[in-house]
Design a protein around this motif. Structure first.
Motif, PDB file in Angstrom:
ATOM      1  N   ILE A 157       8.842  -3.565   3.196  1.00 37.77           N
ATOM      2  CA  ILE A 157       7.390  -3.749   3.339  1.00 37.77           C
ATOM      3  C   ILE A 157       6.686  -2.396   3.441  1.00 37.77           C
ATOM      4  O   ILE A 157       5.640  -2.156   2.821  1.00 37.77           O
ATOM      5  CB  ILE A 157       7.092  -4.621   4.580  1.00 37.77           C
ATOM      6  N   GLN A 158       7.279  -1.493   4.203  1.00 32.70           N
ATOM      7  CA  GLN A 158       6.658  -0.185   4.387  1.00 32.70           C
ATOM      8  C   GLN A 158       6.703   0.646   3.104  1.00 32.70           C
ATOM      9  O   GLN A 158       5.779   1.429   2.815  1.00 32.70           O
ATOM     10  CB  GLN A 158       7.346   0.561   5.536  1.00 32.70           C
ATOM     11  N   LEU A 193       3.714   2.268   1.185  1.00 33.85           N
ATOM     12  CA  LEU A 193       3.732   3.674   0.784  1.00 33.85           C
ATOM     13  C   LEU A 193       3.299   3.829  -0.680  1.00 33.85           C
ATOM     14  O   LEU A 193       2.513   4.735  -1.017  1.00 33.85           O
ATOM     15  CB  LEU A 193       5.130   4.251   0.995  1.00 33.85           C
ATOM     16  N   LYS A 194       3.799   2.959  -1.548  1.00 34.99           N
ATOM     17  CA  LYS A 194       3.397   3.007  -2.953  1.00 34.99           C
ATOM     18  C   LYS A 194       1.908   2.723  -3.099  1.00 34.99           C
ATOM     19  O   LYS A 194       1.204   3.373  -3.915  1.00 34.99           O
ATOM     20  CB  LYS A 194       4.201   1.991  -3.751  1.00 34.99           C
ATOM     21  N   THR A 195       1.401   1.796  -2.312  1.00 38.65           N
ATOM     22  CA  THR A 195      -0.033   1.491  -2.378  1.00 38.65           C
ATOM     23  C   THR A 195      -0.857   2.687  -1.933  1.00 38.65           C
ATOM     24  O   THR A 195      -1.878   3.037  -2.561  1.00 38.65           O
ATOM     25  CB  THR A 195      -0.338   0.267  -1.488  1.00 38.65           C
ATOM     26  N   ALA A 196      -0.425   3.330  -0.819  1.00 37.70           N
ATOM     27  CA  ALA A 196      -1.176   4.494  -0.329  1.00 37.70           C
ATOM     28  C   ALA A 196      -1.131   5.634  -1.339  1.00 37.70           C
ATOM     29  O   ALA A 196      -2.131   6.346  -1.539  1.00 37.70           O
ATOM     30  CB  ALA A 196      -0.591   4.948   1.006  1.00 37.70           C
ATOM     31  N   PHE A 229      -5.975  -3.647   3.170  1.00 38.54           N
ATOM     32  CA  PHE A 229      -5.750  -2.236   2.830  1.00 38.54           C
ATOM     33  C   PHE A 229      -5.735  -2.024   1.310  1.00 38.54           C
ATOM     34  O   PHE A 229      -6.241  -1.018   0.795  1.00 38.54           O
ATOM     35  CB  PHE A 229      -4.423  -1.778   3.444  1.00 38.54           C
ATOM     36  N   GLN A 230      -5.138  -2.987   0.606  1.00 38.38           N
ATOM     37  CA  GLN A 230      -5.116  -2.871  -0.854  1.00 38.38           C
ATOM     38  C   GLN A 230      -6.517  -2.956  -1.449  1.00 38.38           C
ATOM     39  O   GLN A 230      -6.785  -2.365  -2.502  1.00 38.38           O
ATOM     40  CB  GLN A 230      -4.227  -3.970  -1.441  1.00 38.38           C
TER      41      GLN A 230
END
Length: 594
Positions: A320-321, A325-328, A541-542
């Motif tokens: 999940i993290q 991380l990829k999204t951030a 967040f996305q």
């Protein structure tokens, strides 16, 4: 020596024996210096039910049948008789069965007046001591509950401690580990040798009150000086007309000697019975170690399953993290985020990856702990792959507290020690009375081998008896008697302490199973809310409607909640196993010698 001399000598021996018997009879009369016994204080009566105090809850909870875990308890036939444990290390011989049939020593009736009050009734302390020696379980039986016969152990109700561990643990991998441990565990092998030593001691005691017979033969050569009495007498004697004794004089002897101490006061038989009780105590001690071994393997096994689930939880959390991380990182490339969010997610991933290695090391250590208990070298431990939070064991049925006296091997061992201590007092008391020893011998003796087996010329025999009793300075015997009394009091208090400890263990573990079960249900609701919050925070967040900190906190709280619920579940399973152990589970059936 002619026949008249032999008859006169035999008469003298008979008169000496009669005189000794009369002297011994006088010594046996009251007032032979036996100290008065000190009495033990009786313990509190056991409650009839496991009832939690009302101050701990708004409702009164009776623990006759604890249903903290929603599963059906196993059923057994209540009419089935208790059987001796099979596969034991020692097969009981006839001498041990006979030794366990302890009868009251009638010789004690002669000294009842020494321990009576002014009204002719036994003193309170003395009655407690006698009660502790003959029926120790009755010290804890309330007036409304009948005492439990230590040799007639019929089942009085369902109790999880009466179930075999194969019934309680339905995991085939765990059952295989326990089977291997009962065979390969080194501590059990050491205890098996201690049991053998105690059995040998009992066997040795069983021969002390039987006659001892020695058979032997001898050859000798004697030369007496002519200027000595023996030489002068031999010079005047003739073996046959015109034939003197050989010089030097040969001596050939074949014979048997018998010695027998008559066990008038049952001193030797009581000593053997005490050794038999201690032998049975060592067997119960081994059964108690077996209960601890089964519980320890089960606890480590479920701890291993908990570590597997911790590792799985970390793996899912890392996934999940990493997605976050990829999204951030994508948001940073698109100019909608910063490097700070990327580094924070990266740090959280690295932290959990490091935690995985620590848990993997813990798994190795727990596996090797199990391997050591099983008695094998380090290797992988096969186990189930289950959803740990939903794992359940058999429910605990506590029955009534009196069943602890039947099921707990440590209580049964303490009872045997108490019975042995009572017999030691009888042994010490018998030392105040006279002891009668009989000695006899028969054989052939001659100065030439050709004359050795001529009858009656070469036949020799003797018989005699000794009656010995302490008369003056009996301090050592009195001290030994008082020491036996003190050791019996120790055994009484140890028995009381063992019963109290067993009852407390059951209460602690039953309440722990219940409270931890309720805590898990609440934690499941918290976990469901946290999982929903992580999903919502990730979507926000996305869409750039939530900060990365909110996502990090939600993910961290969810992982901590999962870890905590796994830990609580492990504690609940451990409490269930400990409750099964506290009730005497897997402790082996008490031996029946009737």
């Amino acid at each position: 020596m002619n026949r008249s001399d032999k008859r006169s000598k035999s008469r003298l021996k008979q008169r000496a024996l009669i005189a000794a018997i009369i002297t011994g009879a006088v010594m046996v009369q009251p007032g032979c210096g036996i100290p008065q016994l000190r009495g033990a204080k009786p313990g509190q009566a056991m409650p009839q039910t496991y009832t939690r105090p009302a101050s701990t809850s708004s409702e009164s909870v009776n623990w006759d049948v604890a249903t903290a875990i929603p599963t059906e308890p196993p059923t057994v036939d209540a009419t089935e008789e208790s059987k001796p444990s099979e596969g034991g290390l020692i097969r009981l011989a006839g001498f041990l069965r006979q030794a366990t049939k302890i009868e009251p020593d009638k010789s004690d009736d002669k000294d009842k007046t020494e321990n009576q009050d002014e009204h002719g009734k036994p003193s309170e302390d003395q009655s407690v001591v006698s009660q502790a020696a003959d029926d120790p379980i009755s010290l804890f039986a309330p007036a409304a509950m009948p005492a439990v016969d230590s040799f007639d152990l019929a089942n009085t109700g369902e109790n999880s401690g009466q179930f075999d561990w194969h019934q309680f643990f339905d995991d085939p991998f765990l059952a295989g580990l326990i089977d291997q441990a009962l065979v390969g565990n080194q501590e059990l092998r050491i205890l098996a040798e201690e049991i053998q030593i105690a059995c040998n001691e009992t066997y040795a005691r069983s021969g002390e009150y039987r006659p001892f017979v020695d058979v032997g033969a001898g050859v000798g050569l004697e030369k007496s000086g002519e200027h000595t009495r023996a030489g002068a007498v031999e010079d005047q004697l003739e073996v046959a007309p015109g034939r003197g004794f050989p010089d030097p004089l040969p001596d050939f002897l074949v014979g048997a000697n018998v010695s027998w101490q008559l066990d008038i006061w049952k001193k030797l038989r009581n000593a053997q019975s005490a050794a038999a009780m201690r032998y049975l105590s060592t067997q119960e001690g081994r059964n108690y170690v077996v209960t601890g071994l089964v519980a320890e393997i089960a606890e480590n096994y479920y701890e291993l399953l908990a570590l597997d689930n911790r590792l799985m939880t970390l793996h899912k959390t890392i996934e999940i993290q990493q997605n976050s991380l990829k999204t951030a990182d994508a948001m940073k490339e698109a100019g909608r985020g910063t490097e700070l969010a990327v580094q924070r997610f990266q740090a959280e991933v690295r932290k959990n990856q490091s935690e995985k290695l620590i848990i993997e090391q813990e798994i190795v250590e727990v596996e090797n702990r199990i391997n050591f208990l099983v008695g094998r070298y380090p290797q992988h431990v096969q186990r189930m792959s289950v959803e740990y939070i939903d794992l359940t064991l058999q429910s605990i049925s506590a029955g009534v507290p009196a069943q602890l006296l039947q099921n707990r091997p440590d209580i049964r061992a303490a009872e045997r020690e108490l019975q042995a201590a009572g017999l030691d007092i009888k042994v010490a008391k018998a030392r105040f009375y006279p002891s009668l020893n009989l000695n006899a011998g028969v054989g052939y003796q001659a100065f030439a081998a050709g004359y050795l087996f001529r009858t009656p010329e070469s036949l020799i025999y003797s018989i005699g008896g000794d009656l010995v009793a302490p008369l003056i300075n009996k301090r050592a015997i009195q001290a030994a008697y008082r020491t036996a009394n003190a050791k019996q009091l120790q055994a009484v208090y140890n028995y009381q302490q063992t019963v109290l400890h067993a009852y407390t263990e059951v209460i602690n573990q039953l309440t722990k199973v219940s409270n931890y079960g309720k805590s898990i249900e609440i934690k499941k609701q918290q976990l469901a809310s946290l999982e929903a919050s992580v999903d919502s925070a990730t979507k926000l967040f996305q869409n750039a409607r939530a900060e990365y900190v909110e996502v990090l906190l939600a993910q961290r709280e969810m992982m901590e909640a999962k870890m905590l619920i796994i830990d609580i579940k492990q504690q609940q399973l451990s409490a269930t196993i400990s409750a099964y152990q506290a009730l005497g589970g897997s402790g082996g059936a008490p031996a029946n010698f009737n």
